[in-house]
Design a protein around this motif. Structure first.
Motif, PDB file in Angstrom:
ATOM      1  N   GLU A 160      40.411  54.469  69.154  1.00  0.00           N
ATOM      2  CA  GLU A 160      39.591  53.841  68.110  1.00  0.00           C
ATOM      3  C   GLU A 160      39.392  54.809  66.943  1.00  0.00           C
ATOM      4  O   GLU A 160      39.506  54.423  65.764  1.00  0.00           O
ATOM      5  N   GLY A 161      39.086  56.072  67.256  1.00  0.00           N
ATOM      6  CA  GLY A 161      38.876  57.057  66.208  1.00  0.00           C
ATOM      7  C   GLY A 161      40.120  57.283  65.369  1.00  0.00           C
ATOM      8  O   GLY A 161      40.051  57.402  64.141  1.00  0.00           O
TER       9      GLY A 161
ATOM     10  N   ASP B 235      37.012  56.948  77.539  1.00  0.00           N
ATOM     11  CA  ASP B 235      37.072  58.036  76.557  1.00  0.00           C
ATOM     12  C   ASP B 235      38.395  58.037  75.807  1.00  0.00           C
ATOM     13  O   ASP B 235      38.436  58.306  74.600  1.00  0.00           O
TER      14      ASP B 235
ATOM     15  N   ASP C  63      29.038  46.587  69.378  1.00  0.00           N
ATOM     16  CA  ASP C  63      30.316  46.225  69.990  1.00  0.00           C
ATOM     17  C   ASP C  63      30.955  45.056  69.252  1.00  0.00           C
ATOM     18  O   ASP C  63      32.114  45.103  68.842  1.00  0.00           O
TER      19      ASP C  63
ATOM     20  N   ARG D  98      38.129  55.338  73.216  1.00  0.00           N
ATOM     21  CA  ARG D  98      37.375  55.775  72.032  1.00  0.00           C
ATOM     22  C   ARG D  98      38.219  56.701  71.163  1.00  0.00           C
ATOM     23  O   ARG D  98      38.077  56.713  69.933  1.00  0.00           O
TER      24      ARG D  98
ATOM     25  N   ILE E  23      38.083  46.600  70.659  1.00  0.00           N
ATOM     26  CA  ILE E  23      38.884  47.560  69.897  1.00  0.00           C
ATOM     27  C   ILE E  23      40.204  46.964  69.433  1.00  0.00           C
ATOM     28  O   ILE E  23      40.647  47.212  68.307  1.00  0.00           O
TER      29      ILE E  23
ATOM     30  N   SER F 217      35.504  46.463  76.382  1.00  0.00           N
ATOM     31  CA  SER F 217      35.641  47.417  75.280  1.00  0.00           C
ATOM     32  C   SER F 217      37.027  47.317  74.654  1.00  0.00           C
ATOM     33  O   SER F 217      37.192  47.407  73.431  1.00  0.00           O
TER      34      SER F 217
ATOM     35  N   GLU G  22      32.441  45.239  65.626  1.00  0.00           N
ATOM     36  CA  GLU G  22      33.765  45.812  65.415  1.00  0.00           C
ATOM     37  C   GLU G  22      34.781  44.736  65.049  1.00  0.00           C
ATOM     38  O   GLU G  22      35.736  44.989  64.320  1.00  0.00           O
TER      39      GLU G  22
ATOM     40  N   LEU H 134      31.083  49.026  74.902  1.00  0.00           N
ATOM     41  CA  LEU H 134      31.788  50.107  74.212  1.00  0.00           C
ATOM     42  C   LEU H 134      30.827  51.204  73.771  1.00  0.00           C
ATOM     43  O   LEU H 134      31.082  52.387  73.977  1.00  0.00           O
ATOM     44  N   HIS H 135      29.734  50.814  73.146  1.00  0.00           N
ATOM     45  CA  HIS H 135      28.745  51.778  72.666  1.00  0.00           C
ATOM     46  C   HIS H 135      27.769  52.126  73.790  1.00  0.00           C
ATOM     47  O   HIS H 135      27.244  51.244  74.462  1.00  0.00           O
TER      48      HIS H 135
END
Length: 343
Positions: free
Chosen positions: A166-167, A160, A246, A163, A112, A108, A249, A233-234
């Motif tokens: 990433e956000g 988490d 994934d 993520r 990213i 992951s 990305e 990742l997803h």
């Protein structure tokens, strides 16, 4: 490396697809409008209602041609595929890795880091290409923040938290998109990413091309024997191609976002090519879809030197190249998975 084949896009609502021997036929008004040998195709994508004969679907399954059905707005509806290819041991290892927290986090992080750094390059290219026209302060700040976030990813030990980074990176990056739109600002503006449904022209373009990209990535993964639905990742979800998402990305900014900016800034499309429905959803006209798909096919034929393989390949084969590298890593031929970095 395999040969880049064509994808047949069918945008005529009343079209009917059939086959004659080894040829795919597109029919309308009881006449054959288009004919192409099946061996020249790697995929067929239809938009809106387009009937297809069982014989054609069988031929596509036998020849390994992915057949996808999308709504007129580009929403994925379904896909016809043949038998799963590849060594079953490869998929079994893929599933084991998906159940391993350490491996899931490691892969992951690869996706990213690639996404963040490629988004950063997209902004840098805009600054370089439009130095005299663009407001640079915001973009330069974003470039620096994205570099810092990419470095933070390397030390993350929780999916988490990853993520979350990433956000944050997506918020910074998409916050720059409107600044990188330099033409037709009354018709093309971007305030935030809105997916279902897109409510402005830019989001409609992004959603449309992201769907096309997902088809290409999914087909590439299947072609090397991987299961597109089991990713890292997803999270797993019925009907969702998590591994395809994934890998997407890595390509979003390079293949889609850059193209969307070019189409707008070069005035290849205009606001007349978009329709706002009563539901506030925005869709493209058939003419604009055809133009966008034509440019997409042209883009796929351009060549790039792959940063890891160090050989020239058509851009359209990038998903296949990355799928191949992922398969080699899962089989143990590569110590790690090398994501795609835009240079």
């Amino acid at each position: 490396m395999r040969r880049l084949l064509n994808t047949l896009y069918v945008t005529t609502p009343d079209a009917y697809l059939a086959c004659e021997g080894e040829n795919v036929l597109v029919k309308a008004d009881d006449q054959t409008k288009f004919r192409i040998p099946i061996h020249n195709l790697e995929g067929i994508i239809t938009f809106g209602y387009a009937g297809a004969s069982p014989a054609l679907m069988r031929l596509c399954c036998e020849r390994g041609v992915a057949f996808s059905f999308l709504s007129s707005s580009g929403y994925f509806l379904g896909r016809v595929t043949g038998k799963a290819h590849g060594n079953v041991l490869l998929r079994r290892q893929q599933y084991r890795w998906a159940d391993n927290d350490e491996t899931t986090l490691r892969l992951s992080k690869r996706f990213i880091v690639s996404k963040i750094l490629n988004s950063r390059v997209c902004i840098q290219r805009a600054l370089r290409d439009h130095e005299e026209k663009i407001e640079s302060n915001e973009l330069v700040s974003a470039v620096n923040i994205l570099k810092r976030l990419a470095e933070e990813v390397r030390n993350v030990n929780n999916i988490d938290l990853l993520r979350g980074i990433e956000g944050e990176a997506a918020r910074i990056y998409f916050g720059c998109l409107d600044t990188m739109i330099l033409a037709q600002k009354d018709e093309f503006f971007f305030h935030e990413r809105i997916k279902r449904p897109p409510t402005d022209n830019v989001n409609a373009l992004l959603s449309f091309l992201y769907t096309i990209l997902s088809h290409d990535v999914e087909a590439a993964l299947e072609s090397v024997g991987l299961d597109p639905q089991v990713g890292y990742l997803h999270r797993d979800r019925p009907g969702r191609s998590s591994l395809a998402l994934d890998m997407m990305e890595e390509f979003r900014s390079y293949l889609v976002d850059r193209m969307v900016l070019s189409l707008i800034n070069r005035r290849q499309i205009n606001g007349k090519g978009f329709i706002k429905k009563e539901s506030e959803a925005v869709i493209m006209t058939d003419e604009t879809k055809k133009l966008v798909l034509t440019e997409w096919q042209k883009r796929k034929k351009e060549e790039i030197t792959h940063p890891y393989l160090d050989e020239k390949i058509p851009i359209g084969l990038l998903p296949y190249a990355q799928a191949l590298l992922m398969a080699r890593h899962i089989r143990g031929d590569l110590d790690d998975y090398p994501p795609f970095f835009w240079k």
